[in-house]
Design a protein around this motif. Structure first.
Motif, short mmCIF file in Angstrom:
data_model
loop_
_atom_site.label_atom_id
_atom_site.label_comp_id
_atom_site.label_asym_id
_atom_site.label_seq_id
_atom_site.Cartn_x
_atom_site.Cartn_y
_atom_site.Cartn_z
N LEU A 184 25.12 39.17 13.58
CA LEU A 184 24.00 38.26 12.72
C LEU A 184 23.42 37.11 12.34
CD1 LEU A 184 22.57 41.94 11.99
CD2 LEU A 184 21.70 40.48 13.70
N ALA A 185 24.93 36.91 11.24
CA ALA A 185 25.55 36.23 10.47
C ALA A 185 25.34 34.36 11.29
CB ALA A 185 26.15 35.59 9.53
N LEU A 186 25.63 34.66 12.84
CA LEU A 186 26.62 33.77 13.60
C LEU A 186 24.82 32.93 14.40
CD1 LEU A 186 29.64 34.43 14.92
CD2 LEU A 186 29.25 32.73 13.79
N ARG A 187 23.93 34.23 14.33
CA ARG A 187 22.73 34.28 15.46
C ARG A 187 21.98 33.18 14.19
NH1 ARG A 187 17.96 37.55 15.83
NH2 ARG A 187 16.67 36.90 18.12
N ARG A 188 21.71 33.24 13.22
CA ARG A 188 20.81 32.94 11.95
C ARG A 188 21.51 31.25 12.02
NH1 ARG A 188 19.61 34.61 6.63
NH2 ARG A 188 18.14 33.14 5.77
N LEU A 189 23.06 31.34 11.95
CA LEU A 189 23.45 29.76 11.54
C LEU A 189 23.50 28.79 12.76
CD1 LEU A 189 26.72 31.03 9.89
CD2 LEU A 189 24.68 29.41 9.23
N ALA A 190 23.05 29.35 14.13
CA ALA A 190 23.17 28.71 15.40
C ALA A 190 21.76 29.14 15.55
CB ALA A 190 23.52 29.57 16.59
#
Length: 200
Positions: A184-190
């Motif tokens: 979820l953190a990587l998706r938001r950063l992307a």
């Protein structure tokens, strides 16, 4: 080591360690007197695991205890383990939710679910229902594309599952609790990176 040394080694306050001992999350140390106990590296590892479950994983003490109990008694079959090992991280979806739309998605994907548990299908149905009731449009093709990408990720994860039941259970449970926040953190950063680069 004494409890004060265990606290220093792990960064967990003595009072918190005593609380975990009372709640059964942390196993007792070796008694050296009526008021003293000796702790070892197994206590250090367990405390770090507890802190990961409660901190990063965001689990309640009761759910963390349930997870730790599961880790202590793995099922023999790896498929059964993968089918049942995921802990209840969120409230259970409504038993009465209409699963028609979820079943249609699974049929279009060609996924055959060999499971006795309806909870994952009900969770998908509840998610689709929530999107629909909020008026947030996601096309069927978008849902299928999400599913295909998740399937690719799952292929790599299932292929990496250890053969030993105890290690496999640890891999599946901790992979769910600790990797999902990472995803979820990587998706938001992307999203942030792409919106800053592509959107006015």
């Amino acid at each position: 080591m004494r409890i004060s040394e265990l606290s220093e080694e792990t960064g967990v306050a003595v009072a918190t360690i005593k609380y975990y001992l009372r709640e059964g999350l942390l196993h007792e140390g070796e008694r050296t007197s009526t008021t003293q106990a000796r702790y070892d590296t197994s206590h250090v590892a367990r405390l770090r695991l507890i802190r990961a479950l409660i901190g990063v994983g965001g689990l309640s003490v009761a759910t963390a205890r349930d997870v730790l109990d599961r880790l202590a008694e793995p099922p023999e079959s790896l498929h059964e383990l993968l089918d049942t090992a995921h802990p209840p991280l969120r409230p259970q979806p409504d038993e009465e939710v209409d699963t028609t739309s979820a079943a249609e998605v699974l049929h279009e994907l060609g996924w055959e679910l060999r499971t006795a548990h309806s909870e994952p299908v009900r969770r998908l149905a509840a998610a689709l229902e929530g999107l629909d009731s909020a008026g947030f449009p996601i096309s069927r093709e978008d849902v299928l594309n999400y599913a295909r990408r998740m399937h690719q990720l799952a292929e790599a994860e299932v292929a990496g599952t250890p053969q030993d039941p105890g290690e496999a259970l640890r891999y599946v449970v901790l992979g769910t609790i600790l990797v999902e926040p990472l995803l979820l953190a990587l998706r938001r950063l992307a999203h942030i990176e792409l919106s800053g680069r592509l959107l006015p």
